[in-house]
Design a protein around this motif. Structure first.
Motif, PDB file in Angstrom:
ATOM      1  N   VAL A  31      25.569  42.266  41.348  1.00 55.92           N
ATOM      2  CA  VAL A  31      25.823  42.573  39.959  1.00 55.92           C
ATOM      3  C   VAL A  31      27.021  43.735  39.885  1.00 55.92           C
ATOM      4  O   VAL A  31      27.892  43.509  39.011  1.00 55.92           O
ATOM      5  CB  VAL A  31      24.471  43.018  39.184  1.00 55.92           C
ATOM      6  N   GLU A  32      26.664  44.623  40.861  1.00 63.61           N
ATOM      7  CA  GLU A  32      27.715  45.771  40.771  1.00 63.61           C
ATOM      8  C   GLU A  32      29.236  45.354  41.185  1.00 63.61           C
ATOM      9  O   GLU A  32      29.980  45.552  40.453  1.00 63.61           O
ATOM     10  CB  GLU A  32      27.092  46.722  41.576  1.00 63.61           C
ATOM     11  N   LEU A  33      29.227  44.266  41.964  1.00 62.80           N
ATOM     12  CA  LEU A  33      30.334  43.729  42.511  1.00 62.80           C
ATOM     13  C   LEU A  33      31.182  43.061  41.482  1.00 62.80           C
ATOM     14  O   LEU A  33      32.347  43.341  41.110  1.00 62.80           O
ATOM     15  CB  LEU A  33      30.114  43.156  43.894  1.00 62.80           C
ATOM     16  N   VAL A  34      30.332  41.940  40.825  1.00 64.19           N
ATOM     17  CA  VAL A  34      30.892  41.078  39.967  1.00 64.19           C
ATOM     18  C   VAL A  34      31.379  41.778  38.612  1.00 64.19           C
ATOM     19  O   VAL A  34      32.339  41.324  38.215  1.00 64.19           O
ATOM     20  CB  VAL A  34      29.961  39.969  39.687  1.00 64.19           C
ATOM     21  N   ALA A  35      30.675  42.996  38.241  1.00 64.80           N
ATOM     22  CA  ALA A  35      31.052  43.748  37.338  1.00 64.80           C
ATOM     23  C   ALA A  35      32.560  44.182  37.229  1.00 64.80           C
ATOM     24  O   ALA A  35      33.304  44.299  36.349  1.00 64.80           O
ATOM     25  CB  ALA A  35      30.164  44.801  36.730  1.00 64.80           C
ATOM     26  N   LYS A  36      32.963  44.314  38.557  1.00 63.53           N
ATOM     27  CA  LYS A  36      34.236  44.811  38.728  1.00 63.53           C
ATOM     28  C   LYS A  36      35.434  43.813  38.443  1.00 63.53           C
ATOM     29  O   LYS A  36      36.534  43.984  37.990  1.00 63.53           O
ATOM     30  CB  LYS A  36      34.420  45.181  40.267  1.00 63.53           C
TER      31      LYS A  36
END
Length: 140
Positions: free
Chosen positions: A47-52
């Motif tokens: 989730v954290e990676l894709v939010a970027k």
């Protein structure tokens, strides 16, 4: 297109490192690993990676169809038109995906991915090195 390699343990990180050894740094190539460190939450890292990436298209490559990493990503991307998933990553596949200019429409991208994965699977071959040596000796 952002490309995310995802695997159990360190396969994705090693695949990224190898691809970049061959092709140089790839700003659109990312790796996330599951179960590599105690206390690591794979879904949270995803989730954290894709939010970027904002609204960019994302192609996920997983190590094993039906494995836990593949299932988590499947659930995460379900219903998202600009997310794609390919299971069974290997180096020829990763390299081909990195040099591909992707189309705009989802159906076109899906066709591209099907063609690329079919081509990558033809690169698999059993080589009997003993037979290979005999063939080479016969040629001389």
């Amino acid at each position: 297109m952002q490309i995310v390699l995802a695997s159990h343990s360190m396969l994705a990180a090693g695949m990224k490192q190898t691809a970049e050894f061959i092709m140089g740094v790839q700003n659109n190539l990312h790796a996330i690993t599951a179960y590599a460190e105690e206390g690591q939450e794979f879904r949270e890292e995803l989730v954290e990676l894709v939010a970027k990436f904002g609204s960019e298209s994302v192609l996920f490559l997983t190590d094993l169809k039906g494995g836990s990493v593949n299932r988590i990503i499947t659930d995460f991307i379900k219903g998202q038109e600009h997310y794609y998933l390919v299971a069974g990553m290997n180096l020829p596949l990763v390299l081909e995906l990195l040099v591909t200019p992707y189309k705009e429409q989802r159906s076109e991208v899906m066709n591209q991915l099907k063609t690329i994965t079919e081509k990558a699977s033809t690169e698999l071959e059993v080589i009997d090195v003993n037979e290979l040596e005999i063939a080479l000796e016969d040629d001389f």
